[in-house]
Structures are given as C-alpha cells and as structure tokens.
Write a protein that holds these residues in place. Sequence first.
Motif, short mmCIF file in Angstrom:
data_model
loop_
_atom_site.label_atom_id
_atom_site.label_comp_id
_atom_site.label_asym_id
_atom_site.label_seq_id
_atom_site.Cartn_x
_atom_site.Cartn_y
_atom_site.Cartn_z
N LEU A 66 39.27 51.99 5.82
CA LEU A 66 37.85 52.35 5.80
C LEU A 66 37.56 53.60 6.64
O LEU A 66 36.61 54.33 6.36
N ALA A 67 38.36 53.82 7.67
CA ALA A 67 38.14 54.98 8.56
C ALA A 67 38.40 56.31 7.85
O ALA A 67 37.93 57.36 8.31
N LYS A 68 39.13 56.28 6.75
CA LYS A 68 39.48 57.53 6.06
C LYS A 68 38.32 58.10 5.25
O LYS A 68 38.29 59.27 4.93
N HIS A 69 37.37 57.24 4.86
CA HIS A 69 36.24 57.66 4.03
C HIS A 69 35.01 56.86 4.43
O HIS A 69 35.11 55.67 4.73
N PRO A 70 33.80 57.45 4.36
CA PRO A 70 32.58 56.72 4.73
C PRO A 70 32.06 55.87 3.56
O PRO A 70 31.12 56.25 2.88
N TYR A 71 32.69 54.74 3.30
CA TYR A 71 32.33 53.93 2.14
C TYR A 71 31.00 53.20 2.32
O TYR A 71 30.76 52.61 3.39
N PRO A 72 30.15 53.16 1.28
CA PRO A 72 28.98 52.27 1.33
C PRO A 72 29.44 50.81 1.44
O PRO A 72 30.53 50.48 0.97
N GLU A 73 28.61 49.96 2.02
CA GLU A 73 29.03 48.59 2.32
C GLU A 73 29.57 47.80 1.12
O GLU A 73 30.64 47.19 1.22
N PRO A 74 28.89 47.80 -0.05
CA PRO A 74 29.44 47.03 -1.17
C PRO A 74 30.83 47.52 -1.60
O PRO A 74 31.67 46.73 -2.02
N VAL A 75 31.05 48.84 -1.50
CA VAL A 75 32.36 49.41 -1.87
C VAL A 75 33.41 49.01 -0.83
O VAL A 75 34.54 48.64 -1.17
N ALA A 76 33.03 49.06 0.46
CA ALA A 76 33.95 48.66 1.53
C ALA A 76 34.36 47.19 1.37
O ALA A 76 35.52 46.83 1.60
N GLN A 77 33.42 46.35 0.97
CA GLN A 77 33.73 44.93 0.77
C GLN A 77 34.69 44.74 -0.40
O GLN A 77 35.67 44.01 -0.31
N ASP B 60 45.89 67.81 -0.27
CA ASP B 60 45.36 66.72 0.57
C ASP B 60 45.77 65.37 -0.01
O ASP B 60 45.71 65.17 -1.22
N CYS B 61 46.13 64.46 0.87
CA CYS B 61 46.42 63.09 0.43
C CYS B 61 45.08 62.37 0.28
O CYS B 61 44.30 62.27 1.24
N GLN B 62 44.81 61.83 -0.92
CA GLN B 62 43.52 61.17 -1.14
C GLN B 62 43.42 59.85 -0.37
O GLN B 62 42.34 59.38 -0.06
N PHE B 63 44.56 59.27 -0.01
CA PHE B 63 44.54 57.99 0.70
C PHE B 63 44.24 58.14 2.19
O PHE B 63 43.51 57.35 2.76
N CYS B 64 44.84 59.14 2.84
CA CYS B 64 44.74 59.19 4.30
C CYS B 64 44.17 60.51 4.83
O CYS B 64 44.10 60.70 6.05
N ASN B 65 43.83 61.43 3.92
CA ASN B 65 43.25 62.73 4.31
C ASN B 65 44.23 63.66 5.02
O ASN B 65 43.83 64.69 5.55
N GLN B 66 45.50 63.30 5.07
CA GLN B 66 46.50 64.22 5.63
C GLN B 66 46.53 65.47 4.75
O GLN B 66 46.44 65.39 3.53
N ARG B 67 46.65 66.63 5.38
CA ARG B 67 46.64 67.90 4.64
C ARG B 67 47.99 68.60 4.79
O ARG B 67 48.51 68.75 5.89
N TYR B 68 48.56 69.03 3.66
CA TYR B 68 49.84 69.75 3.67
C TYR B 68 49.58 71.17 3.15
O TYR B 68 48.94 71.36 2.11
#
Length: 300
Positions: free
Chosen positions: A35-46, A268-276
């Motif tokens: 969840l820390a990788k993206h600011p998800y709305p609550e229903p999506v986070a659940q 960019d890695c879509q999962f963890c935001n790591q950038r190469y």
Amino acid sequence: MHDFPDIDYTQRFIFDESDVRGELVALERSYAEVLAKHPYPEPVAQLLGEMLAAAALLVGTLKFDGLLVLQARSLGPVSLLMVECSSEREIRGIARYDESLITPDATLQELMPDGDLTMTIDPRQGKRYQGIVGLDGVDLSACLSSYFVMSEQLPTRFWIKADGKRARGLLLQQLPAARLTDPEEREASWQHVNTLVDTLTAEELLSLNNETVLHRLFHEDAVRMFDIQPLVFRCSCSRERSANALVSLGLEDAQQLVIEHNGTVEIDCQFCNQRYLFDATDVAQLFAGGGVDTPSDTRH
C-alpha cells in the motif's frame, strides 16, 4: 493488543478425524509495504489486501516451485488487480483504477463489474497452468470458492477480509477420502466445518489470533496446527530485467528511445516504483554483450 507473531505468515491445520485441511493467513507488514507504493483509495486497498491474502492461501495449497499470479481485470472503476506470490512466500501486488469513479463503500461488483479472475501457476520447471473464473460473486472469497467448483478440483472454500491495515484469510479444503470413506459421512463432515466457519465474523477474523479462531470454531473437533510459514513483501524487479526489456526492442529501437528521451531511458517498476536508468553507453554495452553490471554513475 492482539497476540500476533511479529511477522506475516500462513499456518496450516488439519482435522484428525476427517479428510479436511485448512490454512490461515495474516498479512500486516507486507500489506503495508504494498500500500505504501501507491496512494490507494480505501475500497481498492481493501480489495488488494484480499487478493494478497488469497494468493498466500493458494500458494499453501500447491506443491510447486515457482510463481503464482492472481490477475483480476474489468472495464469498471478498477481495471486491474494483480498479485504475485512465489513458492518462497515472497509477495507483491498492484492495482490500476480510476479514482473519480470510486465511491467510499464500493462493493466488488461496483468496483469490477463483469470482471474476470485469472490464476496462473508458473513453475520453474514443467508446464504453466492457467484457469479463469468470472468475478460474479458477492466478494472475492465467493469468486475463489466457485473457481474450485468450476475447475473440478478438490472442494475448497475461502473466507477473506482486509481493512487497509491487516489482511486475514481462512481456507478449508476437502482432501481425498482416507479417514471417512462413506460418501454421506464425508459430505456431512465437510458441511459441518463449513457451517462453523460461516459463523466467523469479519471482526473476529481480523482481530483474533489463529489459536483463538480455531478454538472458537472447532473446540469440539480434533484440530492439529502446524508451524507458521513466514511471508514477506519482495519485488522481483531488477536492473537486469529492465535491460532485457530494452534488448527485446532491438538495437535501433532502443537507441531511438534514448534519443527521444533526451539521452536517458527511465524504466519504472509498476509494483515498487523502483526506477532504472539507461543511457546511450548502457544501451551500446547491452547490445555488445557487456551485460548490466556496470551502470553509469549513480544509477540503479
């Protein structure tokens, strides 16, 4: 205070007097990292938490060395949910959504109308397996339970909840006949344990530890618990994988991409935001067979 181990884990249990086994999952740290990788709305986070718990439970039911991928797609407010869990219990996940279409208490059907859920088992050796089911249940638990009915595998039921902080789940699976060979007795035993778990509230599942949950549900049955299996968030992205994506374009297209991006391609890695980052020198080195071991300057 809840009496939980300070790690994320799955834990198996079996019924000594019937052909049923179960698995419990508790995710907190790995769920928080996703969840820390993206600011998800609550229903999506659940919903993402439920998918993470589901993948962890499913990995426990499979004897394989490789990767399990759960992927839900729809044309609704949430277009994609994707969770990967390896046989080493390393997990990652992501959601794609249109925030403007999401209401605070949106249900699965509102978030992913007419959606599909695909399960892929990708072993390191052997054949890839894929199954698909419609996301037409009241929640993810119901969809997964019907997947096992439709795919004619061992009867399996799921109870999964997530609240944005913890993701918890319980799975029951009927095993091949061994202790109970009479079909009626076997069915009665399966219905008995299912009926008991149906009494479990979301609050109990999310707040009680495994021993308490199992005692509350099955204090009249002989249940044996196994050791917990730790589970962690880990992204499998790497500079090497990103480089392979560039190589797959071919030399000319990769060089053109560098020019179009003012001398540096960012992947960019879509999962963890790591950038190469890759510049013209990196690209030349890749296609000369030099590998990715010496990235320019401070790049990673």
